[in-house]
Write a protein that holds these residues in place. Sequence first.
Motif, PDB file in Angstrom:
ATOM      1  N   ILE A  17      33.074  38.111  42.062  1.00 25.76           N
ATOM      2  CA  ILE A  17      35.070  38.608  42.287  1.00 25.76           C
ATOM      3  C   ILE A  17      34.709  37.070  42.911  1.00 25.76           C
ATOM      4  CG2 ILE A  17      35.468  39.715  44.751  1.00 25.76           C
ATOM      5  CD1 ILE A  17      33.345  41.537  43.429  1.00 25.76           C
ATOM      6  N   ILE A  18      33.519  36.574  43.486  1.00 30.90           N
ATOM      7  CA  ILE A  18      34.642  35.035  43.587  1.00 30.90           C
ATOM      8  C   ILE A  18      33.469  34.176  43.046  1.00 30.90           C
ATOM      9  CG2 ILE A  18      34.024  32.916  46.198  1.00 30.90           C
ATOM     10  CD1 ILE A  18      34.515  35.537  47.809  1.00 30.90           C
ATOM     11  N   ASP A  19      34.335  33.645  42.467  1.00 28.81           N
ATOM     12  CA  ASP A  19      33.871  32.653  41.156  1.00 28.81           C
ATOM     13  C   ASP A  19      32.474  31.281  42.370  1.00 28.81           C
ATOM     14  OD1 ASP A  19      32.883  30.528  39.925  1.00 28.81           O
ATOM     15  OD2 ASP A  19      35.178  30.382  38.484  1.00 28.81           O
ATOM     16  N   PRO A  20      31.353  31.153  42.107  1.00 32.09           N
ATOM     17  CA  PRO A  20      30.787  30.934  43.121  1.00 32.09           C
ATOM     18  C   PRO A  20      31.071  29.140  42.319  1.00 32.09           C
ATOM     19  CG  PRO A  20      29.424  31.297  40.768  1.00 32.09           C
ATOM     20  CD  PRO A  20      30.612  32.260  40.991  1.00 32.09           C
ATOM     21  N   ALA A  21      31.007  29.172  41.203  1.00 32.34           N
ATOM     22  CA  ALA A  21      32.040  26.778  41.214  1.00 32.34           C
ATOM     23  C   ALA A  21      33.003  26.696  41.930  1.00 32.34           C
ATOM     24  CB  ALA A  21      31.921  26.728  39.771  1.00 32.34           C
ATOM     25  N   VAL A  22      34.189  27.727  42.461  1.00 37.73           N
ATOM     26  CA  VAL A  22      34.895  27.662  43.032  1.00 37.73           C
ATOM     27  C   VAL A  22      34.622  27.879  44.305  1.00 37.73           C
ATOM     28  CG1 VAL A  22      38.038  27.822  43.096  1.00 37.73           C
ATOM     29  CG2 VAL A  22      36.581  27.700  40.636  1.00 37.73           C
ATOM     30  N   GLY A  23      34.586  28.908  44.760  1.00 37.79           N
ATOM     31  CA  GLY A  23      34.684  29.972  46.020  1.00 37.79           C
ATOM     32  C   GLY A  23      35.773  30.246  46.573  1.00 37.79           C
ATOM     33  N   PHE A  24      36.108  31.216  47.542  1.00 37.60           N
ATOM     34  CA  PHE A  24      36.699  31.968  48.196  1.00 37.60           C
ATOM     35  C   PHE A  24      38.295  31.570  48.302  1.00 37.60           C
ATOM     36  CE2 PHE A  24      39.682  33.640  51.212  1.00 37.60           C
ATOM     37  CZ  PHE A  24      39.758  34.941  50.830  1.00 37.60           C
ATOM     38  N   ASP A  25      39.298  31.837  47.257  1.00 40.81           N
ATOM     39  CA  ASP A  25      40.710  31.087  46.998  1.00 40.81           C
ATOM     40  C   ASP A  25      41.674  31.816  47.530  1.00 40.81           C
ATOM     41  OD1 ASP A  25      42.840  30.225  45.837  1.00 40.81           O
ATOM     42  OD2 ASP A  25      42.130  30.913  43.806  1.00 40.81           O
ATOM     43  N   SER A  26      41.340  33.536  47.147  1.00 42.00           N
ATOM     44  CA  SER A  26      42.638  34.011  48.349  1.00 42.00           C
ATOM     45  C   SER A  26      42.335  35.282  48.461  1.00 42.00           C
ATOM     46  CB  SER A  26      43.928  34.586  47.650  1.00 42.00           C
ATOM     47  OG  SER A  26      43.919  34.682  46.414  1.00 42.00           O
ATOM     48  N   TRP A  27      42.601  35.757  49.235  1.00 42.00           N
ATOM     49  CA  TRP A  27      42.363  37.786  49.165  1.00 42.00           C
ATOM     50  C   TRP A  27      42.816  38.482  48.173  1.00 42.00           C
ATOM     51  CZ3 TRP A  27      38.229  39.078  51.641  1.00 42.00           C
ATOM     52  CH2 TRP A  27      37.855  38.783  52.619  1.00 42.00           C
ATOM     53  N   ASP A  28      43.925  38.183  47.903  1.00 42.32           N
ATOM     54  CA  ASP A  28      44.577  39.011  46.337  1.00 42.32           C
ATOM     55  C   ASP A  28      43.701  39.404  44.985  1.00 42.32           C
ATOM     56  OD1 ASP A  28      46.485  39.516  47.876  1.00 42.32           O
ATOM     57  OD2 ASP A  28      47.858  37.538  47.543  1.00 42.32           O
ATOM     58  N   LEU A  29      43.275  37.630  45.201  1.00 41.95           N
ATOM     59  CA  LEU A  29      42.520  37.693  43.637  1.00 41.95           C
ATOM     60  C   LEU A  29      40.926  37.994  43.976  1.00 41.95           C
ATOM     61  CD1 LEU A  29      42.473  33.751  42.764  1.00 41.95           C
ATOM     62  CD2 LEU A  29      44.116  35.495  41.788  1.00 41.95           C
ATOM     63  N   VAL A  30      40.460  38.520  45.003  1.00 43.60           N
ATOM     64  CA  VAL A  30      38.631  39.112  45.368  1.00 43.60           C
ATOM     65  C   VAL A  30      39.583  39.923  45.010  1.00 43.60           C
ATOM     66  CG1 VAL A  30      37.895  39.741  47.085  1.00 43.60           C
ATOM     67  CG2 VAL A  30      38.045  37.834  47.596  1.00 43.60           C
ATOM     68  N   ILE A  31      40.937  41.337  45.471  1.00 50.09           N
ATOM     69  CA  ILE A  31      41.057  42.572  45.271  1.00 50.09           C
ATOM     70  C   ILE A  31      41.060  42.311  43.861  1.00 50.09           C
ATOM     71  CG2 ILE A  31      42.830  44.408  45.471  1.00 50.09           C
ATOM     72  CD1 ILE A  31      43.185  43.327  49.134  1.00 50.09           C
ATOM     73  N   GLU A  32      41.885  41.593  43.289  1.00 51.31           N
ATOM     74  CA  GLU A  32      42.511  41.625  41.850  1.00 51.31           C
ATOM     75  C   GLU A  32      40.936  42.344  41.645  1.00 51.31           C
ATOM     76  OE1 GLU A  32      44.114  38.934  38.198  1.00 51.31           O
ATOM     77  OE2 GLU A  32      45.773  39.559  40.386  1.00 51.31           O
ATOM     78  N   LYS A  33      39.951  41.378  41.156  1.00 50.94           N
ATOM     79  CA  LYS A  33      39.120  41.275  41.270  1.00 50.94           C
ATOM     80  C   LYS A  33      38.131  41.692  41.225  1.00 50.94           C
ATOM     81  CE  LYS A  33      38.430  36.386  39.730  1.00 50.94           C
ATOM     82  NZ  LYS A  33      38.061  34.854  39.894  1.00 50.94           N
ATOM     83  N   LEU A  34      37.448  42.903  42.493  1.00 45.51           N
ATOM     84  CA  LEU A  34      36.639  43.719  42.771  1.00 45.51           C
ATOM     85  C   LEU A  34      37.729  44.685  42.167  1.00 45.51           C
ATOM     86  CD1 LEU A  34      35.030  44.444  44.548  1.00 45.51           C
ATOM     87  CD2 LEU A  34      36.592  45.273  46.799  1.00 45.51           C
ATOM     88  N   PHE A  35      38.852  45.715  41.892  1.00 46.54           N
ATOM     89  CA  PHE A  35      39.174  46.564  41.330  1.00 46.54           C
ATOM     90  C   PHE A  35      39.610  46.215  39.796  1.00 46.54           C
ATOM     91  CE2 PHE A  35      39.717  47.482  45.999  1.00 46.54           C
ATOM     92  CZ  PHE A  35      39.104  48.478  46.085  1.00 46.54           C
ATOM     93  N   CYS A  36      38.768  45.714  38.701  1.00 42.54           N
ATOM     94  CA  CYS A  36      38.677  45.236  37.298  1.00 42.54           C
ATOM     95  C   CYS A  36      38.406  46.725  37.088  1.00 42.54           C
ATOM     96  CB  CYS A  36      38.231  44.633  37.008  1.00 42.54           C
ATOM     97  SG  CYS A  36      36.419  44.582  37.295  1.00 42.54           S
ATOM     98  N   GLU A  37      38.999  46.971  35.284  1.00 38.35           N
ATOM     99  CA  GLU A  37      38.944  48.003  34.366  1.00 38.35           C
ATOM    100  C   GLU A  37      37.740  48.359  34.540  1.00 38.35           C
ATOM    101  OE1 GLU A  37      41.523  49.305  33.905  1.00 38.35           O
ATOM    102  OE2 GLU A  37      42.837  48.085  34.498  1.00 38.35           O
ATOM    103  N   ILE A  38      37.341  48.441  33.601  1.00 42.39           N
ATOM    104  CA  ILE A  38      35.564  49.634  33.076  1.00 42.39           C
ATOM    105  C   ILE A  38      35.789  48.067  32.235  1.00 42.39           C
ATOM    106  CG2 ILE A  38      36.725  51.041  31.366  1.00 42.39           C
ATOM    107  CD1 ILE A  38      34.290  52.482  32.440  1.00 42.39           C
ATOM    108  N   ASP A  39      36.227  47.555  31.478  1.00 43.06           N
ATOM    109  CA  ASP A  39      35.758  46.677  30.949  1.00 43.06           C
ATOM    110  C   ASP A  39      34.604  45.433  31.512  1.00 43.06           C
ATOM    111  OD1 ASP A  39      38.607  45.446  31.333  1.00 43.06           O
ATOM    112  OD2 ASP A  39      38.050  45.236  28.853  1.00 43.06           O
TER     113      ASP A  39
END
Length: 66
Positions: A17-39
């Motif tokens: 959800i938070i890329d360890p190589a990059v760190g926190f970017d934005s809440w929008d990206l966190v939410i997008e990655k958190l609620f990903c598709e099943i694949d």
Amino acid sequence: NKVYPETECSVDHIFPIIDPAVGFDSWDLVIEKLFCEIDGLQVLCKECHDNKTQKEKLIAKARRDM
């Protein structure tokens, strides 16, 4: 490649959800990655999930220590 009881498994995001190589970017990206598709999810045994998590923590620590 083994069969584990449900209690010894975790559902894991394939891409953190938070890329360890990059760190926190934005809440929008966190939410997008958190609620990903099943694949975007995988089932891992506890040992494999713990190993993956530890590797991600080491990457994040190396990034912070730079």
